[in-house]
Design a protein around this motif. Structure first.
Motif, short mmCIF file in Angstrom:
data_model
loop_
_atom_site.label_atom_id
_atom_site.label_comp_id
_atom_site.label_asym_id
_atom_site.label_seq_id
_atom_site.Cartn_x
_atom_site.Cartn_y
_atom_site.Cartn_z
N THR A 79 43.00 -22.29 -30.49
CA THR A 79 42.93 -23.72 -30.19
C THR A 79 41.79 -24.33 -31.03
O THR A 79 40.70 -23.76 -31.09
N PRO A 80 42.09 -25.40 -31.70
CA PRO A 80 41.05 -26.02 -32.53
C PRO A 80 39.91 -26.52 -31.64
O PRO A 80 40.13 -26.95 -30.51
N PRO A 81 38.70 -26.43 -32.15
CA PRO A 81 37.57 -26.89 -31.34
C PRO A 81 37.65 -28.40 -31.12
O PRO A 81 38.04 -29.15 -32.02
N ASP A 82 37.31 -28.81 -29.94
CA ASP A 82 37.34 -30.22 -29.60
C ASP A 82 36.06 -30.88 -30.15
O ASP A 82 34.95 -30.50 -29.77
N PRO A 83 36.20 -31.85 -31.06
CA PRO A 83 35.01 -32.47 -31.64
C PRO A 83 34.18 -33.20 -30.58
O PRO A 83 32.98 -33.32 -30.71
N ARG A 84 34.82 -33.63 -29.53
CA ARG A 84 34.08 -34.33 -28.48
C ARG A 84 33.15 -33.37 -27.74
O ARG A 84 32.05 -33.75 -27.35
N GLU A 85 33.55 -32.12 -27.62
CA GLU A 85 32.68 -31.14 -26.95
C GLU A 85 31.44 -30.87 -27.80
O GLU A 85 30.33 -30.78 -27.27
N ALA A 86 31.62 -30.74 -29.12
CA ALA A 86 30.47 -30.51 -30.00
C ALA A 86 29.54 -31.71 -29.98
O ALA A 86 28.31 -31.56 -29.94
N LEU A 87 30.11 -32.89 -29.96
CA LEU A 87 29.30 -34.10 -29.91
C LEU A 87 28.55 -34.19 -28.59
O LEU A 87 27.38 -34.55 -28.55
N HIS A 88 29.23 -33.85 -27.52
CA HIS A 88 28.60 -33.88 -26.19
C HIS A 88 27.44 -32.89 -26.13
O HIS A 88 26.37 -33.20 -25.58
N ALA A 89 27.63 -31.72 -26.73
CA ALA A 89 26.55 -30.72 -26.74
C ALA A 89 25.36 -31.23 -27.55
O ALA A 89 24.20 -31.02 -27.16
N ARG A 90 25.63 -31.87 -28.67
CA ARG A 90 24.53 -32.45 -29.47
C ARG A 90 23.79 -33.52 -28.70
O ARG A 90 22.57 -33.62 -28.77
#
Length: 163
Positions: free
Chosen positions: A10-21
């Motif tokens: 499953t491709p990584p969700d860009p929103r999750e990476a942004l949320h973590a940042r």
């Protein structure tokens, strides 16, 4: 025969990476965030945010009025003259202007200081024939000669050929 094992990444969700940042940002950039809040508060206290908000909401109307006011013959001539003077002033060395602008207050001070002295034609002739006065006179005559030459060229170029 062996069956392939299905493997789906499953491709990584860009929103999750942004949320973590965003979660790490307050720790990593605490000083910058506090400084940004201070700046924002200062802008608010001075009313700059209100002005900016008003300008943004009226931007189309402001732009239209600016275009209407600059779309007149006099405004177009003024802009052309400004562009011409930018070119002229860009060709003149600043030290030349410095000499001219230092001479103006010196000349005015000398003229007002000598107000009570009698003026005679001989004093004027003696001062006019000094080395500095003659140097200034030569510069003025050079300017006038060049000005006349350019006026003549302008007149010649604007005259219509007679048929």
């Amino acid at each position: 025969m062996a069956q392939p094992i299905p493997f789906h990444v499953t491709p990584p969700d860009p929103r999750e990476a942004l949320h973590a940042r965003l979660e790490r940002a307050p720790e990593m950039h605490a000083e910058a965030i506090v400084a940004a809040y201070d700046l924002l508060q200062a802008l608010h206290d001075r009313g700059i945010l209100d002005v900016a908000t008003s300008a943004l909401s009226a931007s189309d109307e402001l732009l239209e009025k600016m275009v209407d006011s600059t779309n007149t013959p006099s405004a177009i001539r003024a802009l052309r003259n400004l562009m011409f003077w930018r070119q002229v002033l860009g060709r003149i060395e600043p030290t030349w202007f410095q000499g001219i602008f230092q001479a103006i207050p010196e000349g005015l001070a000398a003229a007002t200081a000598q107000r009570n002295e009698s003026v005679s034609i001989w004093k004027i002739v003696r001062r006019a024939t000094s080395k500095d006065s003659l140097r200034g006179l030569v510069a003025a005559v050079d300017f006038l000669e060049s000005f006349g030459r350019h006026l003549h060229a302008l007149e010649a170029s604007t005259q219509e050929p007679r048929q």
